[in-house]
Design a protein around this motif. Structure first.
Motif: not given
Length: 392
Positions: A68-69, A309-310, A315-317, A328-331
């Protein structure tokens, strides 16, 4: 693309569709304190991102940024490429984000560069402000080695302030900030701590063991206040004095510094910023200042101070990444913002595994997680999905 009989004048926007815009770059690489400041503002207590001893003992060998950063390494909170051209009497709020990540982490010492393009827009009627522009802007992030880090498509809502004021959807008399009892705050604190404890060691669930329908541990953030909104603003590196420079190629006009049609007290003064840096820091001046200035927030139809919004996208990611653990990894991630986080509210984040795919476009098995953010009254403020890889 201007609608007939509409007061929303988009004629100055049309000429920028498909063109590179927002030539801006940070002077300095990020450092570990930038990363710590970010997770502190996002209330993301993953020790991988702030605890040096924990991070050194991990597979990463030191502090590493959360995915998220990436938005904090960019100018404009991610949404600036979706805001181009003058629409008289307008303002802007964020509507959603889509992200693609490419397996390249951001670490202290990294410096990202961006390519930003205005992708286009549609105009629709909304209950919030009548004729409303939904505009898309794309940002591609590379690190100092030329490696592709991420791509973002941001969607903003540009609307007429007078029309939003007439409808008063977010009028403060309809939703006064909640006053919390000690017992209620104790319960919020319990849920928050339970979530922190749920995967503090970063142990990844196995793809083979995860089932469709599995629920992620519930997370809570808040109560939100002007202080928390200000901390979120300051965590974006662009909002620290003197951090960036405009770098349009010679002979190229960059509309990012042009008048967007916002009210005079909601517009950056880049000349004044050269003497008084408050004119460019996002809290005291500029289109974001309504987030902590109630009078300005009311003028643009938001009924008072409100969240970013950002931050909601982060928060979601972060919530999905925490559950997914170190392996794990969010693609891929998509979020749709239904409403801001308002002063006095808390945000609950719930997630559910909805799909499993042994093969994917990312070259490895992924699960799909759907998230929903709700207030203490059950109102939905965000819906999101994330495709995340897990160890087999």
């Amino acid at each position: 693309m201007t609608l007939a009989n509409s007061a929303l004048d988009t004629s100055d926007v049309d000429k920028w569709i498909g063109k590179r815009i927002v030539y801006n770059e940070f002077w300095d690489p990020c450092n570990a304190t930038d990363i710590r400041r970010w997770v502190q503002a996002m209330d993301y207590a993953n020790p991988l991102h702030w605890d040096e001893e924990f991070a050194r003992a991990s597979k990463f060998g030191g502090i590493v940024a959360p995915q998220s950063f990436t938005v904090a390494m960019d100018y404009g909170h991610g949404c600036h490429p979706s805001c181009v051209g003058k629409i008289p009497g307008s303002h802007l709020i964020f509507a959603g984000e889509e992200w693609w990540f490419y397996g390249t982490p951001v670490r202290p010492g990294d410096k990202l560069v961006q390519e930003r393009t205005f992708a286009g827009y549609k105009v629709r009627e909304t209950g919030f402000a009548g004729p409303t522009m939904f505009a898309d802007g794309d940002t591609v992030h590379y690190n100092q080695h030329g490696a592709l880090v991420a791509k973002e498509r941001a969607t903003s809502i540009r609307y007429l302030v007078d029309e939003a004021a007439k409808r008063a959807v977010y009028a403060k008399e309809n939703r006064p900030p909640k006053l919390w009892t000690k017992e209620e705050l104790d319960e919020v604190a319990r849920v928050r701590l339970d979530w922190i404890r749920s995967n503090r060691d970063g142990i990844s669930p196995r793809f083979s063991e995860v089932k469709v329908g599995d629920a992620l541990p519930r997370r809570v953030i808040g109560p939100h206040s002007r202080v928390t909104f200000a901390l979120e603003c300051r965590a974006h590196r662009q909002n620290i004095w003197g951090t960036y420079r405009w770098n349009a190629p010679e002979g190229v006009h960059d509309p990012a510094q042009d008048d967007a049609g916002f009210a005079a007290d909601m517009t950056y003064d880049f000349e004044a910023r050269k003497i008084d840096p408050r004119h460019g820091d996002g809290l005291f001046h500029g289109p974001s200042s309504g987030h902590i200035n109630a009078e300005k927030g009311e003028k643009v139809g938001m009924g008072g101070v409100y969240g970013y919004g950002s931050s909601m996208n982060a928060w979601h990611v972060d919530t999905v990444a925490y559950w997914a653990g170190h392996d794990g990894y969010v693609w891929h991630s998509v979020t749709q913002f239904r409403s801001p986080a308002f002063e006095g509210d808390v945000t609950y984040i719930d997630g559910t595994v909805t799909e499993k795919h042994e093969t994917s476009a990312f070259g490895l098995p992924v699960v799909k997680v759907e998230t929903r953010m709700t207030t203490q009254t059950g109102d939905t403020i965000l819906k999101g999905t994330a495709e995340v890889s897990l160890p087999l």
